[in-house]
Scaffold this motif. Structure first.
Motif, PDB file in Angstrom:
ATOM      1  N   UNK A 201     -66.636   9.980  -2.119  1.00  0.00           N
ATOM      2  CA  UNK A 201     -66.152   8.227  -2.743  1.00  0.00           C
ATOM      3  C   UNK A 201     -66.303   8.574  -4.467  1.00  0.00           C
ATOM      4  N   UNK A 202     -67.726   8.446  -4.194  1.00  0.00           N
ATOM      5  CA  UNK A 202     -68.727   8.470  -5.406  1.00  0.00           C
ATOM      6  C   UNK A 202     -67.613   9.900  -6.885  1.00  0.00           C
ATOM      7  N   UNK A 203     -68.309  10.754  -5.869  1.00  0.00           N
ATOM      8  CA  UNK A 203     -66.979  12.198  -7.205  1.00  0.00           C
ATOM      9  C   UNK A 203     -66.482  11.654  -6.981  1.00  0.00           C
ATOM     10  N   UNK A 204     -65.377  11.277  -6.028  1.00  0.00           N
ATOM     11  CA  UNK A 204     -63.947  10.531  -6.255  1.00  0.00           C
ATOM     12  C   UNK A 204     -63.834   9.770  -7.466  1.00  0.00           C
ATOM     13  N   UNK A 205     -64.618   8.555  -7.587  1.00  0.00           N
ATOM     14  CA  UNK A 205     -64.417   7.290  -8.468  1.00  0.00           C
ATOM     15  C   UNK A 205     -64.682   8.717  -9.668  1.00  0.00           C
ATOM     16  N   UNK A 206     -65.595   8.983  -9.578  1.00  0.00           N
ATOM     17  CA  UNK A 206     -66.447   9.501 -10.807  1.00  0.00           C
ATOM     18  C   UNK A 206     -65.274  10.948 -11.959  1.00  0.00           C
ATOM     19  N   UNK A 207     -64.178  11.188 -10.968  1.00  0.00           N
ATOM     20  CA  UNK A 207     -63.563  12.160 -11.386  1.00  0.00           C
ATOM     21  C   UNK A 207     -62.875  11.490 -12.055  1.00  0.00           C
ATOM     22  N   UNK A 208     -61.270  10.371 -11.498  1.00  0.00           N
ATOM     23  CA  UNK A 208     -61.162   9.197 -12.398  1.00  0.00           C
ATOM     24  C   UNK A 208     -61.315   8.634 -13.612  1.00  0.00           C
ATOM     25  N   UNK A 209     -63.123   8.059 -13.080  1.00  0.00           N
ATOM     26  CA  UNK A 209     -63.193   7.355 -14.847  1.00  0.00           C
ATOM     27  C   UNK A 209     -63.748   8.865 -15.382  1.00  0.00           C
ATOM     28  N   UNK A 210     -63.312   9.667 -14.813  1.00  0.00           N
ATOM     29  CA  UNK A 210     -63.629  11.051 -16.636  1.00  0.00           C
ATOM     30  C   UNK A 210     -62.742  10.796 -16.947  1.00  0.00           C
ATOM     31  N   UNK A 211     -61.557  10.190 -16.797  1.00  0.00           N
ATOM     32  CA  UNK A 211     -60.218  10.019 -17.959  1.00  0.00           C
ATOM     33  C   UNK A 211     -60.406   9.339 -18.819  1.00  0.00           C
ATOM     34  N   UNK A 212     -60.616   8.438 -18.321  1.00  0.00           N
ATOM     35  CA  UNK A 212     -61.479   7.289 -19.335  1.00  0.00           C
ATOM     36  C   UNK A 212     -62.109   7.585 -20.753  1.00  0.00           C
ATOM     37  N   UNK A 213     -63.820   8.559 -20.150  1.00  0.00           N
ATOM     38  CA  UNK A 213     -64.164   8.697 -20.837  1.00  0.00           C
ATOM     39  C   UNK A 213     -63.001  10.036 -22.192  1.00  0.00           C
ATOM     40  N   UNK A 214     -62.811  10.173 -21.291  1.00  0.00           N
ATOM     41  CA  UNK A 214     -61.910  11.133 -22.392  1.00  0.00           C
ATOM     42  C   UNK A 214     -61.064  10.961 -23.214  1.00  0.00           C
ATOM     43  N   UNK A 215     -60.808   9.480 -23.183  1.00  0.00           N
ATOM     44  CA  UNK A 215     -59.798   8.495 -24.248  1.00  0.00           C
ATOM     45  C   UNK A 215     -58.337   8.803 -24.090  1.00  0.00           C
ATOM     46  N   UNK A 216     -58.329   9.600 -21.935  1.00  0.00           N
ATOM     47  CA  UNK A 216     -56.837   9.857 -22.369  1.00  0.00           C
ATOM     48  C   UNK A 216     -55.921   8.967 -21.457  1.00  0.00           C
ATOM     49  N   UNK A 217     -56.805   8.142 -20.718  1.00  0.00           N
ATOM     50  CA  UNK A 217     -56.216   7.355 -20.118  1.00  0.00           C
ATOM     51  C   UNK A 217     -57.395   5.640 -20.341  1.00  0.00           C
ATOM     52  N   UNK A 218     -56.018   4.598 -19.730  1.00  0.00           N
ATOM     53  CA  UNK A 218     -56.807   3.252 -20.522  1.00  0.00           C
ATOM     54  C   UNK A 218     -57.499   3.135 -18.286  1.00  0.00           C
ATOM     55  N   UNK A 219     -58.081   1.727 -18.761  1.00  0.00           N
ATOM     56  CA  UNK A 219     -58.872   1.405 -17.024  1.00  0.00           C
ATOM     57  C   UNK A 219     -57.850   1.385 -15.891  1.00  0.00           C
ATOM     58  N   UNK A 220     -57.244   0.345 -16.810  1.00  0.00           N
ATOM     59  CA  UNK A 220     -55.314   0.951 -16.005  1.00  0.00           C
ATOM     60  C   UNK A 220     -54.825   0.957 -15.184  1.00  0.00           C
ATOM     61  N   UNK A 221     -54.348   2.248 -16.294  1.00  0.00           N
ATOM     62  CA  UNK A 221     -53.695   3.637 -15.383  1.00  0.00           C
ATOM     63  C   UNK A 221     -54.535   4.417 -14.594  1.00  0.00           C
ATOM     64  N   UNK A 222     -56.152   4.202 -14.758  1.00  0.00           N
ATOM     65  CA  UNK A 222     -56.986   5.071 -13.422  1.00  0.00           C
ATOM     66  C   UNK A 222     -56.814   4.315 -12.842  1.00  0.00           C
ATOM     67  N   UNK A 223     -56.901   2.744 -12.362  1.00  0.00           N
ATOM     68  CA  UNK A 223     -56.489   2.382 -11.225  1.00  0.00           C
ATOM     69  C   UNK A 223     -55.472   2.134 -10.280  1.00  0.00           C
ATOM     70  N   UNK A 224     -54.136   2.213 -10.987  1.00  0.00           N
ATOM     71  CA  UNK A 224     -52.972   2.705 -10.852  1.00  0.00           C
ATOM     72  C   UNK A 224     -53.276   4.222 -10.240  1.00  0.00           C
ATOM     73  N   UNK A 225     -53.468   4.693 -10.554  1.00  0.00           N
ATOM     74  CA  UNK A 225     -52.996   6.483  -9.636  1.00  0.00           C
ATOM     75  C   UNK A 225     -53.807   6.575  -9.047  1.00  0.00           C
ATOM     76  N   UNK A 226     -55.332   5.552  -8.516  1.00  0.00           N
ATOM     77  CA  UNK A 226     -56.168   5.843  -6.818  1.00  0.00           C
ATOM     78  C   UNK A 226     -54.866   4.827  -6.085  1.00  0.00           C
ATOM     79  N   UNK A 227     -54.237   3.736  -6.715  1.00  0.00           N
ATOM     80  CA  UNK A 227     -53.531   3.645  -5.090  1.00  0.00           C
ATOM     81  C   UNK A 227     -52.669   4.642  -5.013  1.00  0.00           C
ATOM     82  N   UNK A 228     -51.718   5.007  -6.421  1.00  0.00           N
ATOM     83  CA  UNK A 228     -50.599   6.110  -5.863  1.00  0.00           C
ATOM     84  C   UNK A 228     -51.780   7.268  -5.221  1.00  0.00           C
ATOM     85  N   UNK A 229     -52.224   7.595  -5.209  1.00  0.00           N
ATOM     86  CA  UNK A 229     -53.483   8.653  -4.218  1.00  0.00           C
ATOM     87  C   UNK A 229     -53.525   8.145  -3.085  1.00  0.00           C
ATOM     88  N   UNK A 230     -54.023   7.258  -2.593  1.00  0.00           N
ATOM     89  CA  UNK A 230     -53.749   6.394  -1.426  1.00  0.00           C
ATOM     90  C   UNK A 230     -52.874   6.312  -1.237  1.00  0.00           C
TER      91      UNK A 230
END
Length: 282
Positions: A201-230
């Protein structure tokens, strides 16, 4: 006829009937048998029909509005996390951006503790490839409705994957497809190997946070994406082919773990990088 004999006869008949009505499902491991979503892309068809995908538009609220505190928080997080681009964590974010196989199969290899590949774990590899499609497609009702501008476009900054910027700029930011994919993978792998839940789960969270680090997604995009994944993983459990592939993948993982293998230096470095950057992640 004695009660015991009658009971045994009924049980035997029920078993025979079940075998007749529910033949064993063998999930395909050949990409050619599954077929591509679009010819020439290498992206395989998912397990779910379009009508079976979770409705991201119904599941998610609208993205943060212009001038809202939520958007301010998104901008602050963007500025904080993109500072990590020229660090080992930024290098991991670049690697995480690549969803092409066979490279993408290795994302969770360290967290799982075994090699994941078409050759070593064909059922597990197929699970990752097909659920990538299901999780990504599940984001598009909301993506197409909101067509949210990505942060590197809105703030006129660069990203960690400049070659992808032209395509990303045309694709809605909310919710994050990468986040949906990574979180669905983490949840599936946790189900298959619950004793490694925390690191997966730590790796899954890091994978999604990578999108914010890359500058291609907002944090709210990432959190919404996790919900859709679940939501996608929950829906997949009603699919018999998915369930058959999960069972086969579980056996593959057990066999590979029994064979053992020493942790590699790369895996130790990955764990250290995630641990070092966890305090920076919201």
């Amino acid at each position: 006829m004695k009660i015991q004999s009658l009971t045994a006869a009924i049980a035997a008949a029920l078993v025979a009937s079940a075998c007749t009505l529910a033949p064993r499902i063998v999930a395909p491991v050949s990409p050619a048998e599954v077929g591509e979503l679009r010819a020439g892309t290498g992206v395989l068809k998912g397990y779910l029909a379009p009508a079976e995908l979770p409705d991201s538009l119904a599941l998610l609220p609208p993205p943060p509005a212009e001038g809202s505190p939520a958007l301010t928080a998104d901008i602050d997080t963007f500025r904080s996390l993109t500072k990590l681009q020229n660090t080992p964590r930024g290098a991991m974010a670049v690697t995480d951006a690549n969803l092409r196989f066979p490279e993408a199969a290795a994302v969770f290899s360290c967290a799982l503790g075994i090699q994941i590949s078409e050759q070593a774990t064909p059922n597990l590899n197929m699970l990752l490839r097909r659920t990538l499609t299901d999780s990504a497609l599940a984001t598009y009702k909301a993506k197409d409705k909101y067509v949210r501008t990505r942060p590197f476009v809105m703030l006129n900054s660069g990203s960690c994957t400049p070659k992808e910027e032209a395509a990303l700029a045309k694709d809605g930011s909310y919710p994050s497809g990468h986040s949906a994919i990574g979180w669905s993978w983490a949840l599936m792998l946790t189900e298959l190997t619950p004793d490694r839940a925390d690191v997966l789960l730590q790796r899954g969270r890091a994978f999604s946070q990578s999108r914010a680090i890359c500058g291609v997604h907002w944090q709210s995009d990432i959190e919404a994406g996790r919900l859709v994944g679940a939501a996608t993983v929950a829906r997949l459990h009603a699919n018999p082919v998915f369930n058959a592939q999960m069972a086969a993948a579980r056996a593959e993982i057990a066999k590979a773990r029994t064979a053992g293998g020493a942790p590699t230096a790369a895996c130790s470095a990955e764990a250290a990088t995630i641990a070092a950057s966890s305090s920076s992640a919201p």
